[in-house]
Motif scaffolding. Structure first.
Motif, mmCIF file in Angstrom:
data_model
loop_
_atom_site.group_PDB
_atom_site.id
_atom_site.type_symbol
_atom_site.label_atom_id
_atom_site.label_comp_id
_atom_site.label_asym_id
_atom_site.label_seq_id
_atom_site.Cartn_x
_atom_site.Cartn_y
_atom_site.Cartn_z
ATOM 1 N N SER A 93 0.842 -1.198 0.000
ATOM 2 C CA SER A 93 0.000 0.000 0.000
ATOM 3 C C SER A 93 0.875 1.244 0.000
ATOM 4 C CB SER A 93 -0.880 -0.015 1.258
ATOM 5 O OG SER A 93 -1.396 1.271 1.528
ATOM 6 N N PRO A 94 0.409 2.331 -0.610
ATOM 7 C CA PRO A 94 1.160 3.579 -0.488
ATOM 8 C C PRO A 94 0.978 4.169 0.903
ATOM 9 C CG PRO A 94 -0.880 3.973 -1.683
ATOM 10 C CD PRO A 94 -0.821 2.491 -1.399
ATOM 11 N N GLY A 95 1.744 5.192 1.169
ATOM 12 C CA GLY A 95 1.518 5.982 2.387
ATOM 13 C C GLY A 95 2.178 5.376 3.592
ATOM 14 N N PRO A 96 2.387 6.176 4.607
ATOM 15 C CA PRO A 96 2.943 5.623 5.839
ATOM 16 C C PRO A 96 1.962 4.629 6.429
ATOM 17 C CG PRO A 96 2.257 7.917 6.155
ATOM 18 C CD PRO A 96 2.132 7.619 4.707
ATOM 19 N N LEU A 97 2.466 3.471 6.777
ATOM 20 C CA LEU A 97 1.601 2.486 7.431
ATOM 21 C C LEU A 97 2.404 1.772 8.487
ATOM 22 C CD1 LEU A 97 2.280 -0.614 6.269
ATOM 23 C CD2 LEU A 97 1.184 0.337 4.274
ATOM 24 N N ASP A 98 1.705 1.390 9.515
ATOM 25 C CA ASP A 98 2.342 0.684 10.615
ATOM 26 C C ASP A 98 2.370 -0.792 10.263
ATOM 27 O OD1 ASP A 98 2.947 -0.567 13.131
ATOM 28 O OD2 ASP A 98 2.486 1.359 14.064
#
Lengths: 318, 318
Positions: free
Chosen positions: B69-74
């Motif tokens: 997935s794009p974007g900051p993710l935990d």
């Protein structure tokens, strides 16, 4: 309980300690490096320093030796490839010390060692993602990520002082242009102050340097800034700006939870740290910067010898 | 032998594959993301895409699902914190997919996933120290060091497009100033070309863009440059200069043995790579740059889905 020997090989001094695994220091010794006497003389001093502290073991078994060295070195075979301050090229430090001392030896880069020391004995206990930056004559670094030292292919990684942040900026002695080291190391700070004082900007630094701008040092800049000299404060803040920009980059690349700054320039204290933290707050991606702490390193002059011991504890057992 | 599902969640398309552990693709499916329909609709399309390829398993057991997935993710709890292209905030992607699909799910950043895919299935097999850079609408990265993905504290590391190399340069949409992404991404290349064409510099790009400089894209710049247009070549080389400067920094910080460049802009080919390699040769510390290879990524559009499978293979088993 066993003891360990830690050796910190610097351009000016060779330091050695004997310590327990939890960092309790049992004996210390230091001597001049005097690299002008040649590599064999320096090797002799290292061996003598190690034997001096080993003699204080009082029956405690000695498990091994760690040695932190400047310059690019191959951590696997323990060869110092090039240490300009020592005049060393391709010196097999690990093999020589093992032959002389009869103990297993782990050799590593001094800034990497200091990062390990802060994690094991200092301000970074329990921290798995750490950037350690030392700002003095040069700017070096040690990076811990996921609980392990970031070594790179041969152990040369962590040269954060040679990341360029002004690609058309001043030349760096590494051959690159606009490196952090060329903008914010002790000599870079001293040079910036000397230029401005030399151009006639008023500052107490001129008298602190005995009337000769060329004799201004980073220590003089820090002292003058602490005393309220506005030119000195401005010079320091410019350096802190660049350190802040470099740390934002490292935050985005590495997402550390803690950044420790050591080395002589870090003694400038709040004036430096306030500007650095402010640049990071303004420029870093909020979710990556929100919880990163930027603090002074804790171990000071002991970072090298304790780092050497941390190197052995990390890599000396199979 | 088991099969795995890989999902690549992009702003334009959702892709899914079913593949074996060694990367042999058994089924493919793709559909429009259409984020304007809202997060629930997108989640429905992801689940449908996964089920479509799962139906092709032909009795082969399916071990799990990876999703990039794009974007900051935990990465630990699998929550996408913010994906502006999708309009997502705090979406529990892992938990939702596990509930819908009844399989273990591993979620990760798309650029990190692509780095893992290149190492497992592509141009970086056997490489333990890798920098993967994707240059397209944005500039992202995935870093492998010591054989492991460099995650940082919460998995946000690797944002190499947001390392600033012109601290007083153009603003970046991340809030920082002079980031690589603001200087060398597809939109930055297009903007630089449009400005110069708009000022009247002669170029075939104007007619390729139907007479409107604002309609120049990075693809048009690359096409014109390949055809011998000197302005287009100059614009591309400026971008390549900045990519080279950024790679020198990453070489000094990380000491990789291989740097792979993917994404649409990498299709510009030799013109781009020749300049990048030349900047690295001129600027990097010789012992650190001597053996680093800088090559195009191998997996192209499959990097995302194969990366998702690599994420599961890396982190999906305990």
């Amino acid at each position: 309980m066993t003891a360990l020997v830690g050796i910190d090989l610097g351009g000016t001094q060779v330091r050695a300690i004997l310590a327990t695994e939890d960092g309790r220091v049992l004996a210390r010794y230091r001597t001049r490096t005097a690299p002008e006497d040649g590599p064999e003389a320096v090797m002799g001093r290292i061996v003598a320093a190690a034997r001096t502290v080993m003699a204080q073991a009082g029956g405690l078994p000695i498990a091994g030796v760690g040695a932190g060295s400047p310059g690019p070195l191959d951590y696997r075979d323990g060869v110092v490839l090039a240490a300009p301050n020592l005049g060393w090229i391709n010196v097999p430090l690990k093999a020589r010390l093992e032959a002389e001392l009869g103990l297993p030896v782990v050799v590593g880069n001094d800034a990497n060692a200091a990062a390990l020391a802060e994690r094991r004995f200092g301000a970074a206990r329990g921290v798995d993602n750490l950037v350690y930056m030392t700002v003095s004559t040069g700017i070096g670094g040690g990076i811990i990520t996921g609980g392990r030292l970031l070594l790179g292919r041969r152990g040369f990684a962590g040269e954060i002082g040679h990341a360029a942040i002004e690609p058309h900026g001043p030349p760096c002695k590494c051959g690159n242009t606009g490196c952090l080291e060329a903008l914010a190391s002790g000599p870079a700070i001293a040079r910036a102050a000397a230029e401005r004082v030399g151009r006639g900007e008023p500052s107490v630094m001129l008298s602190l340097a005995g009337g000769d701008p060329k004799r201004i040092t980073a220590e003089i800049v820090a002292e003058a800034a602490r005393g309220g000299d506005s030119l000195a404060a401005d010079v320091l803040q410019n350096a802190a700006f660049y350190i802040g920009v470099a740390l934002v980059n490292l935050i985005h690349i590495l997402e550390p939870e803690l950044i420790l700054i050591g080395g002589g320039v870090a003694h400038a204290g709040d004036l430096l740290f306030d500007t650095i933290r402010s640049v990071v707050r303004q420029r870093a991606i909020p979710c990556m910067a929100a919880q990163v702490r930027i603090e002074p390193a804790a171990l000071g002059d002991d970072a090298g010898v304790l780092g050497a011991i941390a190197l052995f504890l990390e890599y000396g057992r199979t």
